[in-house]
Design a protein around this motif. Structure first.
Motif, PDB file in Angstrom:
ATOM      1  N   LYS A   1      28.396  72.413  77.897  1.00 49.33           N
ATOM      2  CA  LYS A   1      28.638  71.882  79.263  1.00 49.33           C
ATOM      3  C   LYS A   1      28.410  72.981  80.314  1.00 49.33           C
ATOM      4  N   GLY A   2      28.927  72.787  81.540  1.00 47.77           N
ATOM      5  CA  GLY A   2      28.660  73.793  82.566  1.00 47.77           C
ATOM      6  C   GLY A   2      27.175  73.862  82.869  1.00 47.77           C
ATOM      7  N   ILE A   3      26.519  72.694  82.936  1.00 48.99           N
ATOM      8  CA  ILE A   3      25.067  72.668  83.121  1.00 48.99           C
ATOM      9  C   ILE A   3      24.679  71.627  84.174  1.00 48.99           C
ATOM     10  N   VAL A   4      23.666  71.961  84.960  1.00 54.85           N
ATOM     11  CA  VAL A   4      23.052  70.998  85.879  1.00 54.85           C
ATOM     12  C   VAL A   4      21.613  70.858  85.402  1.00 54.85           C
ATOM     13  N   MET A   5      21.228  69.642  85.010  1.00 50.78           N
ATOM     14  CA  MET A   5      19.847  69.453  84.570  1.00 50.78           C
ATOM     15  C   MET A   5      19.207  68.364  85.420  1.00 50.78           C
ATOM     16  N   ASP A   6      17.977  68.608  85.855  1.00 53.51           N
ATOM     17  CA  ASP A   6      17.308  67.547  86.607  1.00 53.51           C
ATOM     18  C   ASP A   6      16.063  67.067  85.877  1.00 53.51           C
ATOM     19  N   GLY A   7      15.706  65.797  86.147  1.00 57.56           N
ATOM     20  CA  GLY A   7      14.534  65.221  85.486  1.00 57.56           C
ATOM     21  C   GLY A   7      14.408  63.745  85.763  1.00 57.56           C
ATOM     22  N   ARG A   8      14.017  62.989  84.739  1.00 61.34           N
ATOM     23  CA  ARG A   8      13.814  61.546  84.894  1.00 61.34           C
ATOM     24  C   ARG A   8      14.739  60.732  83.984  1.00 61.34           C
ATOM     25  N   ASP A   9      15.155  61.352  82.880  1.00 61.41           N
ATOM     26  CA  ASP A   9      15.906  60.597  81.859  1.00 61.41           C
ATOM     27  C   ASP A   9      17.181  61.351  81.460  1.00 61.41           C
ATOM     28  N   ILE A  10      17.661  62.189  82.349  1.00 63.31           N
ATOM     29  CA  ILE A  10      18.800  63.045  81.970  1.00 63.31           C
ATOM     30  C   ILE A  10      20.077  62.199  81.862  1.00 63.31           C
ATOM     31  N   GLY A  11      20.301  61.331  82.866  1.00 63.44           N
ATOM     32  CA  GLY A  11      21.505  60.490  82.829  1.00 63.44           C
ATOM     33  C   GLY A  11      21.393  59.325  81.863  1.00 63.44           C
TER      34      GLY A  11
END
Ligand code: DC
Length: 231
Positions: free
Chosen positions: A127-137
Motif C-alpha cells: 500500500k502507500g501507493i498512487v498509481m495512474d492508468g486506465r484499469d487501476i481501479g
C-alpha cells in the motif's frame, strides 16, 4: 496514519499523472505511472523491429516479454520518477509522438496486460501507493480505498499535450495530437481486455476548467477523507 491505495484512471493527457505525482510527493507515497510501462514495452517493440508491415509480431514479443524489465527511479534533482527499460533511462524516449501513436495496440495485447498488471500488483502490495492508468481501479487494485476517474474534453487534452511537447522543444502539430488523442480514446474504450471505464465506486473529476492547483486541492481533500474513513 494508515496507508491506503489510490487508483487514478482516465483518458489520455487529462492531467492524471500531474495530480498523482504531486499527491504522492506530498503524502510520501510511491507513485507509479502505469502508462509509462505500456510505453516502455512499445519502445522495446520499436527498437527490436517488432512492428512489421502486417502489424505487431506478437509471437516474437511473447517470447521476449520475460526479457523486458521496467523499473522507476527518482531523479535526484527534480524528485520526479524516471522510467527505466532494462536498466536504461528511457523517460524522454517513451514520450515521443512515435511511441504515442503506437502504444494503444500494444496495450491491447492480452499477454502484455497480464504481465504488466502482475508487476503493478506487486508494486502495490505494501500500500502507500498512487498509481495512474486506465484499469487501476477496475483491474489492478479493485479494492483501492480511493478511486478517481478523470475526464476533460479531447480539445483541452490535445492543447495540454501540445504545450508539454513544445515546452520540451519537440516538434508538434496540434491537429495531429488531437487526432491521436481521439484515436487513443477510441481504442482504450473499445479494446476487449480491460477497456477504459469508470469503476462503480470511483469519484468522477472533470478537470476541463480547473487549474493544476485547484485539482491538487480537490485530490488532497479526497485523500484526507479516504484516510479518515469518510470515503
Ligand atoms: O497514460 P498514457 O497516455 O501514458 O498511456 C499510454 C497508453 O497505455 C494509452 O494508450 C493507454 C495505455 N494504458 C493502458 O492501457 N492501461 C494502463 N493502466 C495505462 C495505460
Amino acid at each position: 496514519m494508515k496507508k491506503i491505495t489510490i487508483a487514478i484512471d482516465g483518458y489520455s493527457s487529462c492531467g492524471k499523472s500531474t495530480m498523482a505525482k504531486d499527491l504522492a510527493r506530498e503524502v510520501g507515497y510511491i507513485y507509479i505511472d502505469s502508462g509509462a510501462m505500456y510505453r516502455a514495452v512499445t519502445l522495446y517493440c520499436l527498437e527490436n523491429g517488432l512492428f512489421t508491415p502486417d502489424g505487431i509480431d506478437t509471437e516474437k514479443l511473447e517470447t521476449m516479454m520475460p526479457n523486458i524489465r521496467i523499473s522507476f527511479q527518482l531523479n535526484p534533482e527534480t524528485q520526479r520518477p524516471m522510467t527505466y527499460l532494462n536498466g536504461e533511462n528511457v523517460e524522454d524516449r517513451i514520450r515521443t509522438m512515435e511511441v504515442s501513436t503506437r502504444v494503444s495496440p500494444v496495450a491491447a495485447i492480452p499477454f502484455v496486460r497480464e504481465a504488466l498488471v502482475k508487476q503493478q500488483q506487486e508494486m502495490g502490495q505494501a500500500k502507500g501507493i498512487v498509481m495512474d492508468g486506465r484499469d487501476i481501479g477496475t483491474v489492478v487494485f479493485p479494492d483501492a480505498e480511493l478511486k478517481i476517474f478523470v475526464v476533460a474534453s479531447a480539445e483541452i487534452r490535445a492543447q495540454r499535450r501540445y504545450d508539454e511537447l513544445k515546452a520540451k522543444g519537440q516538434e508538434a502539430s496540434y491537429e495531429e495530437i488531437l487526432a491521436n488523442v481521439k484515436e487513443r480514446d477510441y481504442i482504450d474504450q473499445n479494446r476487449e481486455v480491460s477497456p477504459l471505464r469508470q469503476a462503480e465506486d470511483a469519484l468522477l473529476l472533470d478537470n476541463s476548467n480547473l487549474t493544476i492547483e485547484e485539482q491538487k486541492q480537490w485530490l488532497k481533500k479526497r485523500f484526507e477523507e479516504a484516510v479518515n474513513g469518510k470515503c
